[in-house]
Design a protein around this motif. Sequence first.
Motif, PDB file in Angstrom:
ATOM      1  N   HIS A 182       7.707  10.071  -2.465  1.00  0.00           N
ATOM      2  CA  HIS A 182       6.703  10.576  -1.517  1.00  0.00           C
ATOM      3  C   HIS A 182       7.263  11.697  -0.659  1.00  0.00           C
ATOM      4  O   HIS A 182       8.450  11.690  -0.317  1.00  0.00           O
ATOM      5  CB  HIS A 182       6.128   9.449  -0.648  1.00  0.00           C
ATOM      6  CG  HIS A 182       7.076   8.845   0.343  1.00  0.00           C
ATOM      7  ND1 HIS A 182       7.204   9.330   1.634  1.00  0.00           N
ATOM      8  CD2 HIS A 182       7.929   7.802   0.257  1.00  0.00           C
ATOM      9  CE1 HIS A 182       8.093   8.594   2.287  1.00  0.00           C
ATOM     10  NE2 HIS A 182       8.555   7.662   1.474  1.00  0.00           N
ATOM     11  N   ASP A 205      14.528   9.551   3.374  1.00  0.00           N
ATOM     12  CA  ASP A 205      13.212   8.921   3.149  1.00  0.00           C
ATOM     13  C   ASP A 205      12.117   9.976   3.164  1.00  0.00           C
ATOM     14  O   ASP A 205      11.588  10.269   4.216  1.00  0.00           O
ATOM     15  CB  ASP A 205      12.994   7.854   4.224  1.00  0.00           C
ATOM     16  CG  ASP A 205      11.662   7.147   4.118  1.00  0.00           C
ATOM     17  OD1 ASP A 205      10.992   7.288   3.090  1.00  0.00           O
ATOM     18  OD2 ASP A 205      11.281   6.468   5.082  1.00  0.00           O
ATOM     19  N   ASP A 206      11.730  10.608   2.107  1.00  0.00           N
ATOM     20  CA  ASP A 206      12.100  10.282   0.753  1.00  0.00           C
ATOM     21  C   ASP A 206      12.379  11.569  -0.015  1.00  0.00           C
ATOM     22  O   ASP A 206      12.355  11.598  -1.227  1.00  0.00           O
ATOM     23  CB  ASP A 206      10.936   9.490   0.144  1.00  0.00           C
ATOM     24  CG  ASP A 206      11.261   8.832  -1.177  1.00  0.00           C
ATOM     25  OD1 ASP A 206      12.427   8.466  -1.370  1.00  0.00           O
ATOM     26  OD2 ASP A 206      10.366   8.737  -2.014  1.00  0.00           O
ATOM     27  N   GLU A 212       2.569   7.871   2.179  1.00  0.00           N
ATOM     28  CA  GLU A 212       3.298   6.605   2.034  1.00  0.00           C
ATOM     29  C   GLU A 212       3.560   5.974   3.391  1.00  0.00           C
ATOM     30  O   GLU A 212       3.455   4.764   3.554  1.00  0.00           O
ATOM     31  CB  GLU A 212       4.621   6.841   1.295  1.00  0.00           C
ATOM     32  CG  GLU A 212       5.315   5.560   0.837  1.00  0.00           C
ATOM     33  CD  GLU A 212       6.173   4.896   1.907  1.00  0.00           C
ATOM     34  OE1 GLU A 212       6.448   3.706   1.801  1.00  0.00           O
ATOM     35  OE2 GLU A 212       6.549   5.571   2.890  1.00  0.00           O
ATOM     36  N   GLU A 213       3.887   6.808   4.363  1.00  0.00           N
ATOM     37  CA  GLU A 213       4.268   6.279   5.673  1.00  0.00           C
ATOM     38  C   GLU A 213       3.080   5.684   6.436  1.00  0.00           C
ATOM     39  O   GLU A 213       3.253   5.075   7.484  1.00  0.00           O
ATOM     40  CB  GLU A 213       4.946   7.378   6.518  1.00  0.00           C
ATOM     41  CG  GLU A 213       6.219   7.951   5.899  1.00  0.00           C
ATOM     42  CD  GLU A 213       7.370   6.951   5.825  1.00  0.00           C
ATOM     43  OE1 GLU A 213       7.191   5.792   6.243  1.00  0.00           O
ATOM     44  OE2 GLU A 213       8.434   7.349   5.321  1.00  0.00           O
ATOM     45  N   ASP A 240      12.456   4.996  -3.500  1.00  0.00           N
ATOM     46  CA  ASP A 240      12.207   5.005  -2.056  1.00  0.00           C
ATOM     47  C   ASP A 240      12.811   3.730  -1.478  1.00  0.00           C
ATOM     48  O   ASP A 240      12.187   3.045  -0.683  1.00  0.00           O
ATOM     49  CB  ASP A 240      10.684   5.043  -1.821  1.00  0.00           C
ATOM     50  CG  ASP A 240      10.327   5.256  -0.354  1.00  0.00           C
ATOM     51  OD1 ASP A 240      11.177   5.723   0.412  1.00  0.00           O
ATOM     52  OD2 ASP A 240       9.180   4.941   0.025  1.00  0.00           O
TER      53      ASP A 240
HETATM   54 ZN   LIG Z   1       9.820   6.128   2.229  1.00  0.00          ZN
END
Ligand SMILES: [Zn+2]
Length: 395
Positions: A80, A111-112, A143-144, A169
Amino acid sequence: MSSKENYELKLLSKLVEFDTNSIEKNYVECSKFIAKELERIDLETEVIDPREKGESKVTIPNIVSRINVGAEKTVAIAVHYDVVPAEGKWKYPPFKLTVENGKAYGRGASDDKGSIAALIAAIKEINLKKLKYNVVMLVTAEEEVGGKLGLGYTLKNLKEKIDYAIILDASPLFVSVGASGIIWGKILVKGRGGHAGYPFKADNPIMKASKIILKLEKYREKIAKKKSKIKAPPGTPSRNLYPRFTVTMVKAWEKENVIPSTCELRFDRRLIPEERKEEVVKELEQEINKIGNELNVEAEFTVLSKGNGYATDPNLSFVKEFKGVVEKVTGEKIPLCGELGGNDGHFFAKRKIPVICFGNIRPSNNIHTVNEHVNLSDLKLVKNVIINFLQLKTL
Ligand SMILES: [Zn+2]
Protein backbone atom coordinates in the motif's frame (compact mmCIF):
# COMPACT_ATOMS: atom_id res chain seq x y z
CA MET A 1 26.78 0.44 -2.73
CA SER A 2 25.99 -1.36 -6.00
CA SER A 3 23.79 0.20 -8.63
CA LYS A 4 21.10 -2.41 -8.02
CA GLU A 5 20.81 -1.32 -4.39
CA ASN A 6 20.74 2.23 -5.55
CA TYR A 7 17.63 1.49 -7.58
CA GLU A 8 15.52 0.43 -4.56
CA LEU A 9 16.77 3.33 -2.55
CA LYS A 10 16.22 5.85 -5.32
CA LEU A 11 12.72 4.54 -5.79
CA LEU A 12 12.00 4.67 -2.07
CA SER A 13 13.38 8.17 -1.89
CA LYS A 14 10.94 9.37 -4.56
CA LEU A 15 8.00 7.53 -3.00
CA VAL A 16 8.64 9.09 0.41
CA GLU A 17 8.46 12.57 -1.09
CA PHE A 18 4.72 12.19 -1.73
CA ASP A 19 2.76 12.88 1.44
CA THR A 20 0.17 10.22 0.72
CA ASN A 21 -1.74 10.88 3.87
CA SER A 22 -3.37 13.59 1.81
CA ILE A 23 -5.89 11.97 -0.54
CA GLU A 24 -6.94 14.83 -2.80
CA LYS A 25 -3.65 15.56 -4.48
CA ASN A 26 -0.92 13.14 -3.59
CA TYR A 27 -2.78 9.85 -4.10
CA VAL A 28 -3.02 10.71 -7.80
CA GLU A 29 0.56 11.92 -8.12
CA CYS A 30 2.10 9.06 -6.20
CA SER A 31 0.07 6.38 -8.00
CA LYS A 32 0.99 7.93 -11.36
CA PHE A 33 4.65 7.79 -10.41
CA ILE A 34 4.35 4.10 -9.44
CA ALA A 35 2.47 3.24 -12.64
CA LYS A 36 5.13 4.99 -14.72
CA GLU A 37 7.88 3.08 -12.95
CA LEU A 38 6.12 -0.22 -13.68
CA GLU A 39 5.65 0.79 -17.32
CA ARG A 40 9.35 1.61 -17.50
CA ILE A 41 10.09 -2.04 -16.78
CA ASP A 42 7.64 -3.03 -19.54
CA LEU A 43 4.65 -3.90 -17.40
CA GLU A 44 1.12 -2.79 -18.15
CA THR A 45 -0.91 -1.17 -15.44
CA GLU A 46 -4.60 -0.74 -14.75
CA VAL A 47 -6.17 1.72 -12.34
CA ILE A 48 -9.13 0.55 -10.27
CA ASP A 49 -10.81 3.60 -8.76
CA PRO A 50 -13.95 3.44 -6.59
CA ARG A 51 -14.90 6.90 -7.86
CA GLU A 52 -15.81 5.38 -11.23
CA LYS A 53 -18.74 3.48 -9.71
CA GLY A 54 -19.65 6.33 -7.42
CA GLU A 55 -18.34 4.59 -4.31
CA SER A 56 -16.04 7.50 -3.53
CA LYS A 57 -16.35 11.23 -4.08
CA VAL A 58 -12.63 11.60 -4.66
CA THR A 59 -10.28 9.65 -6.89
CA ILE A 60 -8.63 6.73 -5.10
CA PRO A 61 -6.32 5.11 -7.64
CA ASN A 62 -5.44 1.49 -6.93
CA ILE A 63 -2.87 0.09 -9.33
CA VAL A 64 -2.95 -3.43 -10.71
CA SER A 65 -0.04 -4.74 -12.77
CA ARG A 66 0.13 -8.23 -14.20
CA ILE A 67 2.78 -10.65 -15.38
CA ASN A 68 1.10 -13.50 -17.15
CA VAL A 69 3.47 -16.34 -18.08
CA GLY A 70 0.77 -18.92 -18.68
CA ALA A 71 1.50 -20.63 -15.37
CA GLU A 72 -1.09 -22.82 -13.69
CA LYS A 73 -1.40 -20.67 -10.56
CA THR A 74 -1.63 -16.94 -9.96
CA VAL A 75 -0.12 -15.17 -6.95
CA ALA A 76 -1.26 -11.72 -5.88
CA ILE A 77 1.29 -9.53 -4.10
CA ALA A 78 -0.22 -6.58 -2.25
CA VAL A 79 1.43 -3.42 -0.93
CA HIS A 80 0.00 0.00 0.00
CA TYR A 81 1.16 3.52 -0.80
CA ASP A 82 -0.88 5.57 1.69
CA VAL A 83 0.73 6.60 4.99
CA VAL A 84 -0.33 7.89 8.39
CA PRO A 85 0.25 11.62 9.18
CA ALA A 86 3.76 12.74 10.09
CA GLU A 87 3.03 14.55 13.32
CA GLY A 88 5.48 15.30 16.14
CA LYS A 89 9.11 16.32 16.17
CA TRP A 90 11.22 14.36 13.68
CA LYS A 91 15.00 14.01 13.71
CA TYR A 92 14.93 14.37 9.89
CA PRO A 93 12.27 15.85 7.59
CA PRO A 94 9.62 13.12 7.21
CA PHE A 95 9.07 13.62 3.47
CA LYS A 96 12.70 13.57 2.46
CA LEU A 97 14.48 10.23 2.73
CA THR A 98 17.61 10.45 4.89
CA VAL A 99 20.06 7.55 5.01
CA GLU A 100 22.18 7.10 8.12
CA ASN A 101 23.96 4.04 9.53
CA GLY A 102 22.24 1.52 7.29
CA LYS A 103 18.79 2.98 7.95
CA ALA A 104 16.59 5.11 5.72
CA TYR A 105 14.36 7.59 7.59
CA GLY A 106 11.07 8.99 6.32
CA ARG A 107 7.29 8.62 6.71
CA GLY A 108 6.34 5.39 4.97
CA ALA A 109 9.97 4.23 4.59
CA SER A 110 8.99 1.03 6.35
CA ASP A 111 5.17 1.09 6.24
CA ASP A 112 4.78 0.44 3.37
CA LYS A 113 6.77 2.23 0.69
CA GLY A 114 9.90 0.20 1.45
CA SER A 115 7.96 -2.87 0.37
CA ILE A 116 6.77 -1.16 -2.82
CA ALA A 117 10.40 -0.35 -3.69
CA ALA A 118 11.58 -3.87 -2.82
CA LEU A 119 8.77 -5.45 -4.86
CA ILE A 120 9.35 -3.38 -7.99
CA ALA A 121 13.12 -3.93 -7.68
CA ALA A 122 12.52 -7.69 -7.41
CA ILE A 123 10.32 -7.73 -10.51
CA LYS A 124 12.93 -5.68 -12.36
CA GLU A 125 15.69 -8.16 -11.51
CA ILE A 126 13.72 -11.33 -11.97
CA ASN A 127 14.10 -13.57 -14.98
CA LEU A 128 10.51 -13.49 -16.22
CA LYS A 129 11.03 -16.67 -18.22
CA LYS A 130 11.68 -18.59 -15.02
CA LEU A 131 8.54 -17.41 -13.24
CA LYS A 132 6.74 -20.19 -11.44
CA TYR A 133 3.48 -18.26 -11.06
CA ASN A 134 1.51 -15.59 -12.87
CA VAL A 135 1.85 -12.48 -10.75
CA VAL A 136 -0.72 -9.79 -10.03
CA MET A 137 0.72 -6.82 -8.18
CA LEU A 138 -1.79 -4.78 -6.19
CA VAL A 139 -0.48 -1.38 -5.14
CA THR A 140 -3.40 0.11 -3.25
CA ALA A 141 -4.42 3.07 -1.10
CA GLU A 142 -6.49 3.46 2.07
CA GLU A 143 -4.82 0.65 4.04
CA GLU A 144 -4.29 2.91 7.01
CA VAL A 145 -8.03 3.65 7.22
CA GLY A 146 -9.31 0.10 6.83
CA GLY A 147 -8.66 -0.67 3.16
CA LYS A 148 -12.31 -0.87 2.06
CA LEU A 149 -11.81 1.42 -0.93
CA GLY A 150 -8.24 0.18 -1.42
CA LEU A 151 -7.55 -3.54 -1.40
CA GLY A 152 -11.19 -4.35 -0.63
CA TYR A 153 -12.56 -2.52 -3.66
CA THR A 154 -9.70 -3.72 -5.89
CA LEU A 155 -10.33 -7.40 -5.12
CA LYS A 156 -14.04 -6.96 -5.75
CA ASN A 157 -13.28 -5.60 -9.22
CA LEU A 158 -10.40 -7.84 -10.22
CA LYS A 159 -10.90 -9.90 -13.41
CA GLU A 160 -8.74 -12.90 -12.70
CA LYS A 161 -8.86 -15.71 -10.20
CA ILE A 162 -6.19 -15.47 -7.51
CA ASP A 163 -4.85 -18.72 -6.07
CA TYR A 164 -2.55 -17.36 -3.36
CA ALA A 165 -1.81 -13.98 -1.86
CA ILE A 166 1.18 -12.36 -0.20
CA ILE A 167 0.85 -9.05 1.61
CA LEU A 168 4.15 -7.22 2.02
CA ASP A 169 3.23 -5.09 5.03
CA ALA A 170 4.44 -7.07 8.04
CA SER A 171 7.43 -8.30 10.01
CA PRO A 172 10.54 -10.11 8.73
CA LEU A 173 10.71 -12.01 12.04
CA PHE A 174 7.94 -14.44 11.15
CA VAL A 175 5.67 -15.39 8.28
CA SER A 176 2.21 -14.30 9.25
CA VAL A 177 -0.56 -16.86 8.69
CA GLY A 178 -3.43 -15.05 10.36
CA ALA A 179 -4.61 -12.05 12.28
CA SER A 180 -6.82 -11.25 15.22
CA GLY A 181 -10.40 -10.06 14.93
CA ILE A 182 -11.44 -6.90 16.77
CA ILE A 183 -14.61 -5.81 18.57
CA TRP A 184 -14.92 -2.29 19.96
CA GLY A 185 -17.66 -1.61 22.44
CA LYS A 186 -19.13 0.88 24.84
CA ILE A 187 -20.60 0.37 28.31
CA LEU A 188 -22.69 3.25 29.58
CA VAL A 189 -22.94 3.14 33.35
CA LYS A 190 -25.86 5.09 34.72
CA GLY A 191 -26.04 6.80 38.09
CA ARG A 192 -27.65 9.91 39.53
CA GLY A 193 -25.80 13.19 39.19
CA GLY A 194 -25.66 15.86 41.84
CA HIS A 195 -23.71 18.33 43.97
CA ALA A 196 -20.56 16.90 45.54
CA GLY A 197 -21.44 18.71 48.77
CA TYR A 198 -24.52 16.46 49.02
CA PRO A 199 -23.20 13.07 47.88
CA PHE A 200 -25.99 11.29 49.79
CA LYS A 201 -28.47 12.71 47.32
CA ALA A 202 -26.57 11.41 44.28
CA ASP A 203 -25.47 7.99 43.06
CA ASN A 204 -21.95 8.21 41.66
CA PRO A 205 -21.59 6.28 38.36
CA ILE A 206 -17.77 6.49 38.59
CA MET A 207 -17.80 4.15 41.61
CA LYS A 208 -20.15 1.77 39.79
CA ALA A 209 -17.94 1.81 36.69
CA SER A 210 -14.87 1.03 38.84
CA LYS A 211 -16.59 -2.06 40.20
CA ILE A 212 -17.50 -3.13 36.67
CA ILE A 213 -13.89 -2.71 35.55
CA LEU A 214 -12.71 -4.99 38.37
CA LYS A 215 -15.26 -7.65 37.39
CA LEU A 216 -14.23 -7.32 33.74
CA GLU A 217 -10.69 -8.12 34.84
CA LYS A 218 -11.95 -11.60 35.79
CA TYR A 219 -13.50 -11.93 32.33
CA ARG A 220 -10.16 -10.93 30.80
CA GLU A 221 -8.37 -13.65 32.79
CA LYS A 222 -11.00 -16.24 31.88
CA ILE A 223 -10.91 -15.70 28.11
CA ALA A 224 -7.10 -15.54 28.05
CA LYS A 225 -7.09 -19.27 28.90
CA LYS A 226 -8.58 -20.09 25.51
CA LYS A 227 -5.82 -20.80 22.97
CA SER A 228 -5.80 -20.64 19.20
CA LYS A 229 -4.20 -23.33 17.07
CA ILE A 230 -2.15 -20.55 15.51
CA LYS A 231 1.15 -19.61 17.13
CA ALA A 232 1.66 -16.15 18.62
CA PRO A 233 4.49 -13.91 17.39
CA PRO A 234 7.84 -13.86 19.21
CA GLY A 235 7.66 -11.76 22.39
CA THR A 236 4.05 -12.71 23.25
CA PRO A 237 3.59 -14.11 26.79
CA SER A 238 1.84 -17.17 25.35
CA ARG A 239 2.93 -19.76 22.78
CA ASN A 240 -0.34 -19.46 20.87
CA LEU A 241 -2.72 -16.61 20.09
CA TYR A 242 -5.33 -16.03 22.80
CA PRO A 243 -8.38 -13.74 23.22
CA ARG A 244 -7.61 -10.38 24.81
CA PHE A 245 -9.86 -7.82 26.49
CA THR A 246 -8.81 -4.30 27.50
CA VAL A 247 -10.74 -1.35 28.89
CA THR A 248 -9.19 1.47 26.89
CA MET A 249 -11.27 4.58 27.68
CA VAL A 250 -13.11 5.95 30.71
CA LYS A 251 -15.20 9.09 30.41
CA ALA A 252 -16.93 10.99 33.22
CA TRP A 253 -15.88 14.58 33.40
CA GLU A 254 -17.99 17.56 34.45
CA LYS A 255 -16.55 19.60 37.28
CA GLU A 256 -14.69 19.01 40.56
CA ASN A 257 -17.83 19.65 42.58
CA VAL A 258 -20.26 17.82 40.29
CA ILE A 259 -21.13 14.16 40.51
CA PRO A 260 -21.79 13.11 36.92
CA SER A 261 -24.89 11.17 35.94
CA THR A 262 -23.11 8.69 33.65
CA CYS A 263 -19.69 7.13 33.22
CA GLU A 264 -18.79 5.70 29.85
CA LEU A 265 -16.34 2.83 29.35
CA ARG A 266 -14.91 1.74 26.02
CA PHE A 267 -13.10 -1.50 25.38
CA ASP A 268 -11.16 -3.45 22.78
CA ARG A 269 -11.69 -7.22 22.52
CA ARG A 270 -9.30 -9.18 20.29
CA LEU A 271 -10.59 -12.39 18.77
CA ILE A 272 -8.54 -15.45 17.89
CA PRO A 273 -9.12 -16.69 14.32
CA GLU A 274 -11.32 -19.53 15.61
CA GLU A 275 -13.80 -17.11 17.25
CA ARG A 276 -16.72 -15.61 15.31
CA LYS A 277 -17.70 -12.01 15.98
CA GLU A 278 -21.43 -12.74 16.45
CA GLU A 279 -20.71 -15.31 19.15
CA VAL A 280 -18.28 -13.02 20.94
CA VAL A 281 -20.80 -10.17 20.90
CA LYS A 282 -23.28 -12.53 22.58
CA GLU A 283 -20.63 -13.57 25.09
CA LEU A 284 -19.93 -9.91 25.93
CA GLU A 285 -23.64 -9.14 26.25
CA GLN A 286 -24.14 -12.00 28.69
CA GLU A 287 -21.04 -11.07 30.67
CA ILE A 288 -21.98 -7.41 31.00
CA ASN A 289 -25.59 -8.25 31.90
CA LYS A 290 -24.36 -10.70 34.52
CA ILE A 291 -22.02 -8.12 36.03
CA GLY A 292 -24.79 -5.51 36.01
CA ASN A 293 -27.13 -7.87 37.86
CA GLU A 294 -24.51 -8.90 40.40
CA LEU A 295 -23.70 -5.29 41.21
CA ASN A 296 -27.24 -4.06 40.76
CA VAL A 297 -25.96 -1.45 38.33
CA GLU A 298 -27.54 -0.22 35.14
CA ALA A 299 -24.97 -0.80 32.39
CA GLU A 300 -25.93 -0.41 28.75
CA PHE A 301 -23.76 -2.24 26.23
CA THR A 302 -23.34 -1.12 22.59
CA VAL A 303 -21.13 -2.66 19.89
CA LEU A 304 -19.25 0.04 18.00
CA SER A 305 -17.53 -2.15 15.41
CA LYS A 306 -16.75 -5.79 14.87
CA GLY A 307 -14.55 -7.81 12.54
CA ASN A 308 -13.41 -11.42 12.39
CA GLY A 309 -9.82 -12.56 12.38
CA TYR A 310 -8.64 -15.22 9.96
CA ALA A 311 -6.12 -18.02 9.70
CA THR A 312 -4.40 -19.58 6.72
CA ASP A 313 -3.62 -23.30 7.01
CA PRO A 314 0.09 -23.42 7.95
CA ASN A 315 0.35 -26.83 6.25
CA LEU A 316 -0.46 -25.58 2.75
CA SER A 317 2.41 -26.18 0.35
CA PHE A 318 2.31 -22.51 -0.68
CA VAL A 319 2.90 -21.48 2.96
CA LYS A 320 5.66 -24.04 3.48
CA GLU A 321 7.33 -23.01 0.25
CA PHE A 322 7.37 -19.34 1.25
CA LYS A 323 8.68 -20.15 4.74
CA GLY A 324 11.41 -22.31 3.16
CA VAL A 325 12.46 -19.43 0.91
CA VAL A 326 12.64 -16.98 3.84
CA GLU A 327 14.73 -19.48 5.82
CA LYS A 328 17.13 -20.02 2.93
CA VAL A 329 17.52 -16.29 2.27
CA THR A 330 18.03 -15.39 5.97
CA GLY A 331 19.80 -18.58 7.04
CA GLU A 332 17.56 -18.62 10.10
CA LYS A 333 14.55 -20.58 11.33
CA ILE A 334 11.40 -18.53 10.78
CA PRO A 335 8.17 -19.33 12.65
CA LEU A 336 4.66 -19.26 11.18
CA CYS A 337 2.57 -17.03 13.46
CA GLY A 338 -0.69 -15.13 13.61
CA GLU A 339 -0.70 -11.41 14.32
CA LEU A 340 -1.90 -9.83 17.55
CA GLY A 341 -3.33 -6.96 15.54
CA GLY A 342 -5.59 -7.07 12.52
CA ASN A 343 -4.44 -6.72 8.91
CA ASP A 344 -5.71 -6.50 5.33
CA GLY A 345 -5.43 -10.27 4.89
CA HIS A 346 -9.12 -10.61 5.77
CA PHE A 347 -10.02 -9.26 2.31
CA PHE A 348 -8.36 -12.33 0.75
CA ALA A 349 -9.44 -14.72 3.51
CA LYS A 350 -13.09 -13.73 2.96
CA ARG A 351 -12.68 -14.86 -0.65
CA LYS A 352 -11.11 -18.15 0.50
CA ILE A 353 -7.74 -17.15 -0.95
CA PRO A 354 -4.87 -18.43 1.23
CA VAL A 355 -2.92 -15.37 2.33
CA ILE A 356 0.36 -14.81 4.15
CA CYS A 357 2.08 -11.60 5.24
CA PHE A 358 5.72 -10.69 5.41
CA GLY A 359 7.77 -7.52 5.06
CA ASN A 360 10.40 -5.17 6.40
CA ILE A 361 8.51 -3.84 9.45
CA ARG A 362 10.53 -4.57 12.60
CA PRO A 363 9.18 -3.57 16.02
CA SER A 364 12.10 -1.08 16.22
CA ASN A 365 11.19 0.74 12.97
CA ASN A 366 8.96 3.40 14.63
CA ILE A 367 6.09 3.00 12.19
CA HIS A 368 3.11 5.31 12.86
CA THR A 369 5.30 7.59 15.00
CA VAL A 370 8.25 9.99 14.67
CA ASN A 371 11.51 8.87 13.01
CA GLU A 372 10.05 5.97 11.03
CA HIS A 373 12.83 4.13 9.25
CA VAL A 374 13.64 0.97 7.38
CA ASN A 375 16.83 -1.08 7.60
CA LEU A 376 18.51 -1.14 4.18
CA SER A 377 19.30 -4.81 4.78
CA ASP A 378 15.56 -5.50 5.12
CA LEU A 379 14.79 -3.88 1.77
CA LYS A 380 17.27 -6.32 0.29
CA LEU A 381 15.82 -9.20 2.28
CA VAL A 382 12.26 -8.57 1.06
CA LYS A 383 13.49 -8.18 -2.51
CA ASN A 384 15.47 -11.44 -2.39
CA VAL A 385 12.61 -13.35 -0.80
CA ILE A 386 10.27 -12.26 -3.59
CA ILE A 387 12.80 -13.09 -6.32
CA ASN A 388 13.49 -16.51 -4.87
CA PHE A 389 9.87 -17.30 -4.18
CA LEU A 390 8.70 -16.45 -7.67
CA GLN A 391 11.47 -18.43 -9.32
CA LEU A 392 12.09 -21.21 -6.87
CA LYS A 393 14.68 -23.06 -8.90
CA THR A 394 17.31 -20.34 -8.58
CA LEU A 395 17.94 -21.07 -4.90
ZN1 LIG B 1 1.09 -0.76 6.46
